[in-house]
Write an enzyme that holds these catalytic residues in place. Structure first.
Site, PDB file in Angstrom:
ATOM      1  CG  HIS A  31      73.763  61.753  53.066  1.00  0.00           C
ATOM      2  ND1 HIS A  31      72.431  61.962  52.762  1.00  0.00           N
ATOM      3  CD2 HIS A  31      73.987  60.440  52.857  1.00  0.00           C
ATOM      4  CE1 HIS A  31      71.882  60.824  52.376  1.00  0.00           C
ATOM      5  NE2 HIS A  31      72.800  59.893  52.420  1.00  0.00           N
TER       6      HIS A  31
ATOM      7  CB  THR B 203      78.927  59.559  53.893  1.00  0.00           C
ATOM      8  OG1 THR B 203      78.419  58.247  54.084  1.00  0.00           O
ATOM      9  CG2 THR B 203      78.933  60.286  55.231  1.00  0.00           C
TER      10      THR B 203
END
Length: 349
Positions: A43, A40
């Site tokens: 990302h 994450t």
């Protein structure tokens, strides 16, 4: 002032001073020791979550550290306590919370994404987010409790039971942790992973692996299961091919647990779902019981956390660590060491 890693724009991180936040009622100030970089975080680094993340943003939610100060009204915690953080704040009023699913609150504040995270030398959080760590877990290994809690939640969502045959598609950190947790639950597990480095590490941890580039995974599963197909598949790769593999390997009434965050919609063989009466379940985050079980699994060595740590870098080198992780296959988990000196009195870590 202390140092923190800030995300400011796509592929742009800097290490800069950040103000210390006095712990208010019900809050504690932590001295983070180690912070893991996860998918994450990557990302965010790539700019994929700019619609959600307000810049400059302090990243990081896989952490360990010690309490430095406690705010008014905080009981049962004291300076020096070793802790990790379950980085979730919910509103307790939305339909999901009222139904008992607070970890997927419809207005969830995921700390480290929606609000400042742990990649800093001092971090103030609600005491309600703290998870106690036993002294037997070194703080670098304790930084893997959060991703282990993810794996515990995933295995629980898939309802894995003893003796079942499980295929994990994707052998990165979370995929390996899922495989280890499922194996500890008594399942027979195979990990499908392209990277030779990650396959070797999984094998060294006692897991059996297959190479989708050189192996016919469907044939191997058929031989392994006597033609029945797997009971459970976990899609952890985030790739279209991984989705296809996870669906293809399942037997009648098999369960597909979707773990990876897919950046775009994927085509799915729905005829296979119809024909074999398959079930698809999503798995997101965790609850307190998942965290507490994760602590126990790391503490007793079921999760060999030290074997999953590829590198530890100082806070000032965190931007380069993000770039190193983009290559993927030759590293598993990189930790950021937040214990460097600053101009304030700190807790021993």
């Amino acid at each position: 002032m202390t140092l923190a890693v800030h995300y400011t724009a796509a592929r742009t991180l800097d290490t800069a001073p950040a103000p210390r936040v006095e712990p208010g009622p019900g809050e504690v100030e932590l001295a983070p020791a180690y912070v893991g970089i996860c998918g994450t975080d990557l990302h965010i680094f790539h700019g994929d979550m700019d619609a959600r993340v307000a810049t400059p943003a302090v990243l990081g939610h896989e952490m360990s550290g010690r309490i430095l100060r406690v705010g008014p009204g905080v009981e049962d915690w004291a300076p020096g306590d070793a802790v990790t953080v379950m980085p979730l704040r919910w509103d307790d009023t939305c339909p999901a919370c009222r139904a008992g699913h607070r970890h997927v609150c419809q207005h969830l504040d995921f700390i480290g994404i929606d609000s400042p995270g742990a990649m800093q030398q001092r971090w103030t959080v609600p005491a309600s987010t703290l998870i106690r760590l036993p002294d037997t877990i070194p703080l670098d290994q304790a930084a893997l409790v959060e991703p282990t809690a993810v794996a515990v939640h995933d295995v629980g969502r898939a309802q894995v039971t003893e003796g079942e045959k499980v295929v994990v598609v994707g052998g990165g950190p979370v995929g390996v942790l899922i495989a280890l947790v499922a194996q500890a639950a008594g399942a027979q597990v195979r990990v499908v992973e392209l990277s030779a480095h990650r396959r070797l590490l999984a094998q060294q941890l006692g897991l059996e692996t297959w190479d989708p580039a050189g192996d016919d995974i469907a044939t191997l599963v058929s031989e392994w299961t006597g033609g029945a197909g797997a009971d459970v598949a976990f899609e952890v790769s985030g790739a279209a091919g991984g989705v296809d593999t996870a669906v293809e390997v399942l037997g009648v009434r098999g369960r597909l647990c979707l773990v990876a965050i897919h950046p775009r919609p994927r085509e799915v063989n729905l005829h296979r779902f119809f024909w074999r009466e398959l079930t698809l379940v999503g798995a997101r985050l965790y609850d307190r019981s998942d965290f507490e079980k994760a602590v126990a699994l790391v503490a007793d060595g079921t999760i060999p956390a030290e074997r999953l740590i590829s590198k530890v870098v100082p806070l000032t080198q965190a931007p380069a660590a993000f770039e190193a992780l983009e290559g993927g296959g030759d590293v598993m988990k990189i930790l950021v060491d937040c214990t460097g000196d600053d101009d304030t009195e700190g807790a021993a870590v």
